[in-house]
Design a protein around this motif. Structure first.
Motif, PDB file in Angstrom:
ATOM      1  N   ALA A  37       0.908  -0.605  -0.128  1.00 34.24           N
ATOM      2  CA  ALA A  37      -0.248   0.104   0.202  1.00 34.24           C
ATOM      3  C   ALA A  37       0.863   0.915   0.556  1.00 34.24           C
ATOM      4  CB  ALA A  37      -0.943  -0.331   1.188  1.00 34.24           C
ATOM      5  N   VAL A  38       0.569   2.489  -0.440  1.00 30.23           N
ATOM      6  CA  VAL A  38       0.827   3.560  -0.658  1.00 30.23           C
ATOM      7  C   VAL A  38       0.529   4.863  -0.761  1.00 30.23           C
ATOM      8  CG1 VAL A  38       0.455   3.396  -2.918  1.00 30.23           C
ATOM      9  CG2 VAL A  38       2.641   4.591  -2.604  1.00 30.23           C
ATOM     10  N   ALA A  39       0.627   5.811  -0.400  1.00 34.63           N
ATOM     11  CA  ALA A  39       0.670   7.179  -0.105  1.00 34.63           C
ATOM     12  C   ALA A  39       1.770   8.550  -0.739  1.00 34.63           C
ATOM     13  CB  ALA A  39      -0.256   7.974   1.155  1.00 34.63           C
ATOM     14  N   THR A  40       0.916   8.953  -1.696  1.00 35.75           N
ATOM     15  CA  THR A  40       1.845  10.016  -2.248  1.00 35.75           C
ATOM     16  C   THR A  40       0.746  11.192  -2.210  1.00 35.75           C
ATOM     17  OG1 THR A  40       2.762  11.003  -3.778  1.00 35.75           O
ATOM     18  CG2 THR A  40       0.379   9.896  -4.333  1.00 35.75           C
ATOM     19  N   GLN A  41       1.758  12.204  -1.508  1.00 37.50           N
ATOM     20  CA  GLN A  41       1.019  13.399  -0.755  1.00 37.50           C
ATOM     21  C   GLN A  41       2.390  14.506  -1.288  1.00 37.50           C
ATOM     22  OE1 GLN A  41      -0.136  11.194   2.284  1.00 37.50           O
ATOM     23  NE2 GLN A  41       1.239  13.173   3.939  1.00 37.50           N
ATOM     24  N   ALA A  42       2.318  16.182  -1.249  1.00 38.03           N
ATOM     25  CA  ALA A  42       3.008  17.147  -0.789  1.00 38.03           C
ATOM     26  C   ALA A  42       3.362  17.309  -2.253  1.00 38.03           C
ATOM     27  CB  ALA A  42       3.921  16.847   0.749  1.00 38.03           C
ATOM     28  N   PHE A  43       2.779  17.802  -2.581  1.00 42.02           N
ATOM     29  CA  PHE A  43       2.438  17.799  -4.260  1.00 42.02           C
ATOM     30  C   PHE A  43       2.851  16.670  -4.616  1.00 42.02           C
ATOM     31  CE2 PHE A  43       4.569  22.052  -2.803  1.00 42.02           C
ATOM     32  CZ  PHE A  43       3.824  22.900  -3.870  1.00 42.02           C
ATOM     33  N   ALA A  44       1.818  15.643  -4.596  1.00 35.81           N
ATOM     34  CA  ALA A  44       1.943  14.025  -4.664  1.00 35.81           C
ATOM     35  C   ALA A  44       1.744  14.294  -6.647  1.00 35.81           C
ATOM     36  CB  ALA A  44      -0.082  13.857  -4.192  1.00 35.81           C
ATOM     37  N   ARG A  45       3.020  12.906  -6.767  1.00 36.00           N
ATOM     38  CA  ARG A  45       2.470  12.514  -7.631  1.00 36.00           C
ATOM     39  C   ARG A  45       2.028  11.329  -8.089  1.00 36.00           C
ATOM     40  NH1 ARG A  45       6.570   9.300 -11.019  1.00 36.00           N
ATOM     41  NH2 ARG A  45       8.263   9.479  -9.288  1.00 36.00           N
ATOM     42  N   VAL A  46       0.822  11.524  -8.418  1.00 34.48           N
ATOM     43  CA  VAL A  46      -0.046  10.900  -8.727  1.00 34.48           C
ATOM     44  C   VAL A  46       0.398   8.827  -9.621  1.00 34.48           C
ATOM     45  CG1 VAL A  46      -1.921   8.952  -9.200  1.00 34.48           C
ATOM     46  CG2 VAL A  46      -2.089  11.824  -8.506  1.00 34.48           C
ATOM     47  N   SER A  47       1.354   9.426 -10.221  1.00 31.40           N
ATOM     48  CA  SER A  47       1.587   8.245 -10.986  1.00 31.40           C
ATOM     49  C   SER A  47       2.671   7.245 -10.060  1.00 31.40           C
ATOM     50  CB  SER A  47       2.874   8.738 -11.768  1.00 31.40           C
ATOM     51  OG  SER A  47       3.548   9.434 -11.600  1.00 31.40           O
ATOM     52  N   LEU A  48       2.961   7.519  -8.919  1.00 29.32           N
ATOM     53  CA  LEU A  48       4.703   7.434  -7.635  1.00 29.32           C
ATOM     54  C   LEU A  48       3.148   5.578  -7.633  1.00 29.32           C
ATOM     55  CD1 LEU A  48       5.904  10.081  -5.985  1.00 29.32           C
ATOM     56  CD2 LEU A  48       7.260   7.545  -7.189  1.00 29.32           C
ATOM     57  N   ARG A  49       1.954   5.929  -7.502  1.00 30.24           N
ATOM     58  CA  ARG A  49       0.943   4.765  -6.381  1.00 30.24           C
ATOM     59  C   ARG A  49       1.566   3.705  -7.410  1.00 30.24           C
ATOM     60  NH1 ARG A  49      -5.257   7.433  -6.201  1.00 30.24           N
ATOM     61  NH2 ARG A  49      -4.355   7.765  -8.725  1.00 30.24           N
ATOM     62  N   HIS A  50       1.606   4.217  -8.933  1.00 24.77           N
ATOM     63  CA  HIS A  50       1.435   2.656  -9.375  1.00 24.77           C
ATOM     64  C   HIS A  50       2.944   1.522  -9.488  1.00 24.77           C
ATOM     65  CE1 HIS A  50      -2.705   2.335 -10.659  1.00 24.77           C
ATOM     66  NE2 HIS A  50      -2.885   3.404 -10.995  1.00 24.77           N
ATOM     67  N   GLU A  51       3.299   3.297  -9.774  1.00 23.30           N
ATOM     68  CA  GLU A  51       5.211   2.882  -9.814  1.00 23.30           C
ATOM     69  C   GLU A  51       5.930   2.172  -8.761  1.00 23.30           C
ATOM     70  OE1 GLU A  51       7.778   6.593 -10.828  1.00 23.30           O
ATOM     71  OE2 GLU A  51       6.588   6.694 -12.576  1.00 23.30           O
ATOM     72  N   LEU A  52       5.338   2.352  -7.921  1.00 24.62           N
ATOM     73  CA  LEU A  52       6.177   1.440  -6.343  1.00 24.62           C
ATOM     74  C   LEU A  52       5.639   0.325  -6.370  1.00 24.62           C
ATOM     75  CD1 LEU A  52       5.714   5.176  -4.114  1.00 24.62           C
ATOM     76  CD2 LEU A  52       8.188   3.870  -4.483  1.00 24.62           C
ATOM     77  N   LEU A  53       3.997   0.494  -6.215  1.00 26.44           N
ATOM     78  CA  LEU A  53       3.715  -1.516  -5.602  1.00 26.44           C
ATOM     79  C   LEU A  53       4.717  -2.032  -7.345  1.00 26.44           C
ATOM     80  CD1 LEU A  53      -0.155  -0.040  -5.668  1.00 26.44           C
ATOM     81  CD2 LEU A  53       1.367  -0.886  -3.683  1.00 26.44           C
ATOM     82  N   ASP A  54       4.120  -1.522  -8.548  1.00 29.09           N
ATOM     83  CA  ASP A  54       4.857  -2.157  -9.756  1.00 29.09           C
ATOM     84  C   ASP A  54       6.097  -3.267  -8.754  1.00 29.09           C
ATOM     85  OD1 ASP A  54       2.752  -2.344 -11.149  1.00 29.09           O
ATOM     86  OD2 ASP A  54       3.364  -0.879 -12.773  1.00 29.09           O
ATOM     87  N   ALA A  55       7.263  -1.933  -8.733  1.00 34.40           N
ATOM     88  CA  ALA A  55       8.202  -2.083  -8.320  1.00 34.40           C
ATOM     89  C   ALA A  55       7.969  -3.358  -6.853  1.00 34.40           C
ATOM     90  CB  ALA A  55       9.394  -1.034  -7.409  1.00 34.40           C
ATOM     91  N   LEU A  56       7.687  -3.153  -6.459  1.00 36.84           N
ATOM     92  CA  LEU A  56       6.957  -4.493  -5.134  1.00 36.84           C
ATOM     93  C   LEU A  56       6.949  -5.336  -5.772  1.00 36.84           C
ATOM     94  CD1 LEU A  56       5.232  -2.685  -2.328  1.00 36.84           C
ATOM     95  CD2 LEU A  56       7.525  -2.748  -2.028  1.00 36.84           C
ATOM     96  N   ALA A  57       6.174  -5.631  -6.754  1.00 33.26           N
ATOM     97  CA  ALA A  57       5.283  -6.929  -7.053  1.00 33.26           C
ATOM     98  C   ALA A  57       6.500  -7.451  -7.420  1.00 33.26           C
ATOM     99  CB  ALA A  57       4.138  -6.348  -7.861  1.00 33.26           C
ATOM    100  N   GLY A  58       7.854  -6.807  -8.622  1.00 34.13           N
ATOM    101  CA  GLY A  58       8.499  -7.456  -9.097  1.00 34.13           C
ATOM    102  C   GLY A  58       9.940  -7.495  -8.206  1.00 34.13           C
ATOM    103  N   GLY A  59       9.963  -7.163  -6.668  1.00 38.51           N
ATOM    104  CA  GLY A  59      10.545  -8.356  -5.880  1.00 38.51           C
ATOM    105  C   GLY A  59      11.444  -6.696  -5.241  1.00 38.51           C
ATOM    106  N   GLU A  60      11.682  -5.683  -5.999  1.00 35.24           N
ATOM    107  CA  GLU A  60      11.820  -5.064  -5.206  1.00 35.24           C
ATOM    108  C   GLU A  60      11.912  -4.537  -3.221  1.00 35.24           C
ATOM    109  OE1 GLU A  60      14.647  -3.825  -5.896  1.00 35.24           O
ATOM    110  OE2 GLU A  60      14.276  -3.348  -8.507  1.00 35.24           O
ATOM    111  N   SER A  61      12.252  -4.308  -2.599  1.00 36.23           N
ATOM    112  CA  SER A  61      12.525  -4.653  -1.665  1.00 36.23           C
ATOM    113  C   SER A  61      11.491  -2.423  -1.008  1.00 36.23           C
ATOM    114  CB  SER A  61      13.310  -3.942  -0.531  1.00 36.23           C
ATOM    115  OG  SER A  61      14.149  -2.902  -1.149  1.00 36.23           O
ATOM    116  N   VAL A  62      11.178  -2.383   0.179  1.00 34.12           N
ATOM    117  CA  VAL A  62      10.657  -0.625   0.357  1.00 34.12           C
ATOM    118  C   VAL A  62      11.372  -0.240   0.025  1.00 34.12           C
ATOM    119  CG1 VAL A  62       9.437   0.331   1.921  1.00 34.12           C
ATOM    120  CG2 VAL A  62       8.751  -2.248   1.523  1.00 34.12           C
TER     121      VAL A  62
END
Length: 275
Positions: A37-62
């Motif tokens: 799960a992710v929260a992007t805020q303070a001049f939020a970059r909305v695309s970060l939500r998918h980018e970060l979850l995709d990275a986790l799904a691909g095996g990257e650490s938090v």
């Protein structure tokens, strides 16, 4: 301009957020079953939500997922991100976030959280959220997230005021039609957004929750339920059949069980019948 909690509790992931910002639920939160799960805020970059979850799904650490995403972001010092995965939790606050800004994160076993906020009344907001989270162990994840958000709101929250709030949580097999969504609720514009969100969470639990505190439809209880169903004008070949018909009409079918009658279904039937 926002405060949020991102969390994992067992197989469930979720986010709760509030802000003096229109429709914060359309910008800040996201969660994915089995991933994080992710929260992007303070001049939020909305695309970060998918980018970060995709990275986790691909095996990257938090840690790696967050560091790589922010390293490529020219506005990273103005942003704030909370990220929780199957392993690990991080809260990141850029050096140029508007005061007061900061966050906390922790992990113990299969439970983890990241709490963050900016333009807050002070650090007491995130501390109150953390305390509420830590003392709510054993409750369902949406309730834990809501409790933390309400604690932050009561401690001062966004120093500009209140406008919107949201809660999104997922868990395998949960929710309506076992779609995996525990809660997907938004208050887009309301002067007491966090409290209005609490009302919606209560309704969501009623309409999409599973059976609880079930009593067998026998004896006096069966007679009472039959009388109540007769009073509201629902008939069937048996009390169980009539109850099923009524529950379907009033959207309580997820609480039906062949073992008897769910406590909250009984309460709603009594209320509907004016008893």
């Amino acid at each position: 301009m926002t405060f949020s909690i991102v969390a994992r509790d067992g197989d469930a992931f979720g986010v709760a957020v509030a802000s003096r910002f229109l429709a914060v639920g359309s910008v800040v939160p996201n969660a994915r079953i089995g991933v994080g799960a992710v929260a992007t805020q303070a001049f939020a970059r909305v695309s970060l939500r998918h980018e970060l979850l995709d990275a986790l799904a691909g095996g990257e650490s938090v840690e790696t997922a967050l560091e790589q995403a922010l390293a490529a972001d020219p506005l990273r010092e103005q942003r704030q991100v909370g990220l929780v995965g199957c392993h690990g939790a991080r809260s990141s606050t850029g050096a140029d976030c508007m005061d007061w800004a900061g966050g906390l994160a922790g992990e113990s076993g299969d439970v983890a959280y990241a709490i963050q906020g900016n333009i807050l009344t002070g650090p007491e907001v995130v501390r109150a959220m953390e305390e509420a989270w830590l003392t709510s162990a054993g409750q369902p994840l949406p309730r834990r997230l809501l409790g933390a958000l309400l604690a932050g709101d009561a401690a001062g929250g966004d120093r500009r005021g209140r406008q919107s709030a949201a809660l999104y949580a997922v868990c395998p097999g949960a929710g309506y039609d076992e779609c995996g969504v525990l809660a997907d609720l938004r208050v887009d514009d309301h002067p007491q957004a966090a409290r209005e969100l609490a009302r919606l969470v209560e309704l969501s639990e009623l309409y999409f929750g599973g059976p609880e505190d079930v009593e067998s439809l026998r004896g006096d209880l069966a007679e009472e339920v039959q009388e109540l169903l007769d009073h509201v004008g629902v008939q069937g070949d048996s009390v169980a059949e009539a109850l099923t018909a009524w529950a379907g009409e009033v959207n309580l079918e997820t609480r039906l069980t062949p073992a008897g009658i769910d406590r909250r279904v009984l309460e709603e039937l009594r209320r509907t019948a004016g008893r």
